[in-house]
Design an enzyme around this catalytic site. Structure first.
Site, PDB file in Angstrom:
ATOM      1  N   GLU A   1      -6.897   6.520   6.200  1.00  0.00           N
ATOM      2  CA  GLU A   1      -5.732   7.028   6.920  1.00  0.00           C
ATOM      3  C   GLU A   1      -5.692   6.504   8.351  1.00  0.00           C
ATOM      4  O   GLU A   1      -6.704   6.487   9.054  1.00  0.00           O
ATOM      5  CB  GLU A   1      -5.718   8.553   6.926  1.00  0.00           C
TER       6      GLU A   1
ATOM      7  N   ARG B   1       3.536  22.153   0.812  1.00  0.00           N
ATOM      8  CA  ARG B   1       4.287  22.102  -0.448  1.00  0.00           C
ATOM      9  C   ARG B   1       3.773  23.144  -1.423  1.00  0.00           C
ATOM     10  O   ARG B   1       4.527  23.710  -2.217  1.00  0.00           O
ATOM     11  CB  ARG B   1       4.166  20.696  -1.045  1.00  0.00           C
TER      12      ARG B   1
ATOM     13  N   CYS C   1      -5.365  18.202   4.301  1.00  0.00           N
ATOM     14  CA  CYS C   1      -5.992  16.919   4.649  1.00  0.00           C
ATOM     15  C   CYS C   1      -5.503  16.437   6.016  1.00  0.00           C
ATOM     16  O   CYS C   1      -6.302  16.081   6.887  1.00  0.00           O
ATOM     17  CB  CYS C   1      -5.704  15.871   3.584  1.00  0.00           C
TER      18      CYS C   1
ATOM     19  N   HIS D   1      -8.819   9.193   2.045  1.00  0.00           N
ATOM     20  CA  HIS D   1      -8.325   9.786   0.805  1.00  0.00           C
ATOM     21  C   HIS D   1      -8.898   9.030  -0.389  1.00  0.00           C
ATOM     22  O   HIS D   1      -8.967   7.800  -0.369  1.00  0.00           O
ATOM     23  CB  HIS D   1      -6.798   9.729   0.752  1.00  0.00           C
TER      24      HIS D   1
END
Length: 215
Positions: free
Chosen positions: A78, A88, A141, A165
């Site tokens: 990342e 979500r 995350c 990730h």
């Protein structure tokens, strides 16, 4: 050299989280690098409180946080964390923040201070699929990546930090046809390379290659 590496417990109806499995199969020492492994809860705020406690107690040079990105087909390093929680799904304590800043006194975004280009280059050289990612999402995350970098800017100035990730592993896709996965052993090998390369580049400039190709 001391490196703190973190994973998460399982979430979202999954029975396992490959980030937790992978970090706990790492050795406690790699070359001259002492490694501390911590499993964080997939919970907003609580995860960052535990992270900060471990930074205080272990005093690492580098913090590498690892999390699952189901659906991705490679190791993704990342680049940036943004100052927003927008869930979500609920976390493991049923928190569902919507458009909430992570730190009211924090920057809009923080960039990884790991050598992200060198990490991808080393992984690729070792035949491990890898790419830069330009979004860590808005779930836990991204939350923990942002918090790690916030702490490195405000309290622990000599720390390099960032987020990795990883894909699902084979066991998670038995009932998910055509879903990408990576063998756990390859993920473990990737994390060893990431640890060694991060240590090699500690307080050094990253290599200069293009890497703006993964969403």
């Amino acid at each position: 050299m001391r490196i703190l590496i973190t994973g998460f417990d399982s979430f979202g109806g999954e029975n396992i989280n490959p980030s937790n499995l992978a970090i706990n199969k790492l050795p406690n020492k790699l070359k001259n690098i002492e490694i501390k492994k911590v499993t964080l809860p997939t919970v907003f705020k609580e995860s960052s409180a535990i992270l900060e406690e471990n930074i205080y107690s272990f005093n690492p040079h580098i913090v590498i946080c690892v999390g699952q990105a189901g659906g991705r087909d490679k190791i993704t390093v990342e680049r940036v964390a943004i100052n927003i929680d927008d869930a979500r799904i609920a976390d493991n304590k049923n928190n569902s923040p919507i458009d909430e800043p992570i730190r009211k006194d924090g920057e809009t975004a923080y960039f990884s201070t790991l050598p992200i280009k060198a990490l991808v280059a080393e992984l690729t050289k070792n035949n491990i699929p890898a790419a830069i990612s330009n979004t860590a999402g808005t779930f836990v995350c991204n939350h923990i990546m942002y918090e790690t970098l916030y702490l490195s800017k405000t309290k622990f100035n000599n720390i390099s930090a960032g987020f990795i990730h990883i894909p699902y592993i084979r066991e998670q896709v038995k009932n998910k046809p055509n879903t990408p996965f990576m063998e756990l052993e390859m993920i473990i090998d990737a994390l060893k390379i990431i640890i060694e390369t991060s240590a090699e580049f500690y307080q050094r400039n990253d290599i200069k290659i293009t890497g703006g190709y993964e969403h």
